[in-house]
Design a protein around this motif. Sequence first.
Motif, PDB file in Angstrom:
ATOM      1  N   LYS A  43       0.825  -1.208   0.000  1.00  0.00           N
ATOM      2  CA  LYS A  43       0.000   0.000   0.000  1.00  0.00           C
ATOM      3  C   LYS A  43       0.863   1.263   0.000  1.00  0.00           C
ATOM      4  CE  LYS A  43      -4.104  -1.926   2.266  1.00  0.00           C
ATOM      5  NZ  LYS A  43      -4.952  -1.887   3.488  1.00  0.00           N
TER       6      LYS A  43
ATOM      7  N   ALA B 137       2.301   1.827  -3.504  1.00  0.00           N
ATOM      8  CA  ALA B 137       1.277   2.284  -4.453  1.00  0.00           C
ATOM      9  C   ALA B 137       0.841   3.716  -4.161  1.00  0.00           C
ATOM     10  CB  ALA B 137       0.075   1.346  -4.408  1.00  0.00           C
ATOM     11  N   ARG B 138       0.688   4.047  -2.880  1.00  0.00           N
ATOM     12  CA  ARG B 138       0.185   5.379  -2.524  1.00  0.00           C
ATOM     13  C   ARG B 138       1.162   6.473  -2.918  1.00  0.00           C
ATOM     14  NH1 ARG B 138       0.154   7.460   2.888  1.00  0.00           N
ATOM     15  NH2 ARG B 138       0.202   5.322   3.651  1.00  0.00           N
TER      16      ARG B 138
ATOM     17  N   ASN C 227      -3.719   2.183  -6.355  1.00  0.00           N
ATOM     18  CA  ASN C 227      -3.706   2.776  -5.022  1.00  0.00           C
ATOM     19  C   ASN C 227      -5.097   2.679  -4.415  1.00  0.00           C
ATOM     20  OD1 ASN C 227      -3.190   4.308  -2.710  1.00  0.00           O
ATOM     21  ND2 ASN C 227      -3.670   6.221  -3.759  1.00  0.00           N
TER      22      ASN C 227
END
Length: 442
Positions: free
Chosen positions: A75, A78-79, A231
């Motif tokens: 995460k 991706a963020r 995301n």
Amino acid sequence: MTKNIPQFLIAAPTSGSGKTTVSRGLMALLKARGLNVQPYKCGSDYIDTKFHERACGRPSVNLDLFMASEEHVRKLYARYAVGADACVVEGMMGMFDGYERDRGSSAEVARLLRLPVVLVVDARSAAYSLAPLLQGFLHFRPDIRFAGVIFNRVGSARHFGMLQEVCEDLQVECLGYLPKDGLLEQGSRYLGLDFSEQETEEACRRLLELLEAHIRIDRLLEITSLSLPENRTENERLGNRRIAVARNSESFSFLYTEHLDLLNRYGEVFFFNPEESAPLPDGTDLLYLPGGYPEKHAEALRTADVTLDSIRRYIEGGGKALAECGGMIYLSQGICQDGQPDFLPMAGVLPFSISNRKEDRRLSLGYRRFDYNGQTLYGHEFHYTQYVQRSGEWLLPTVAQVYNARGEKVNTPVFRYKNLLASYTHLYWGEIDLNKLFKNEE
């Protein structure tokens, strides 16, 4: 439509091979080409990330598979990749060096995120003997894809020709090399790379020139182009606190990008410099004193008496506070350095002193884990200073048993004083509830 951008992890067979030089150089070069580069760093290192941010103009993000779960690391990646034109991850140590065998290593991060690996190999004093070394790395883990190899400290064009033969025989892409160059060699460091060191413009310019001349940049970008991960992070509001964070260039400087973003979800964040004499912001609900090098700035911290008094009164009055390593040192009775006849007084909240004298200094290093208030907290420890007791001083009892990465007990105490939680451990909060740290002291 899914966006495809270059994404790769830079690793090396061993520490000292040149991956930091190559990583920072490539980041700066891609930025100079007009790309929006998102940097990352494997592991818990605070210092390389500062160089990354300087090169890219974007905060660098730590990816650590001991302190965080695989899902959390996915995460995070991706963020922070949102809006980037390229993602560059700098590995740590040797590629397969983890906290237990290869667990948590750069190789594990590459496998998890499905990133192609660029292997930086120190070619000093070797040529075809590198073939068996590379053969082992290329085939040790079939679930890891290598984009290619960059050779470092190459002696001549003829030397590089021999190294190209190695890549041809092993059928791996040769992405170029960096020649030996005195300007690129880094000197001694203080706990790693000292980010207060000012690099010369000449050295930076020289590195970019060498990369442009000897690295196949366009080919690297072509073979590492991948679709961005989706995301799915939801940044819900977690509170409405007024949060004071100590931050400056060195004495309070060990801050993770993710921590600052997380604190902004708990409320409104205010930064202050403890070396400047001023009170805490009005209405502070949470005080965060991160690590850094307070022992190098003890005199400036001591003379900022308004700040010291304000923080002392805040904690004694029951204010919630978290102090990690250098932050804990700041709250002690005092610090003693080599060549000083006595201890320089600090905030005086905690009933012990800290020594940075040569006869007391010893390295305490490693990952740490402990259970507290219903949560398992993860972090790491890296310091030379040690506790000392002077007349009338003592150590508070620890409120948790701390373990290392292998589950062995270590003697690092965790202190709870009123609403203050303090330790030599630098915590990673990405997956914990900060409110629970103080749940018994409402």
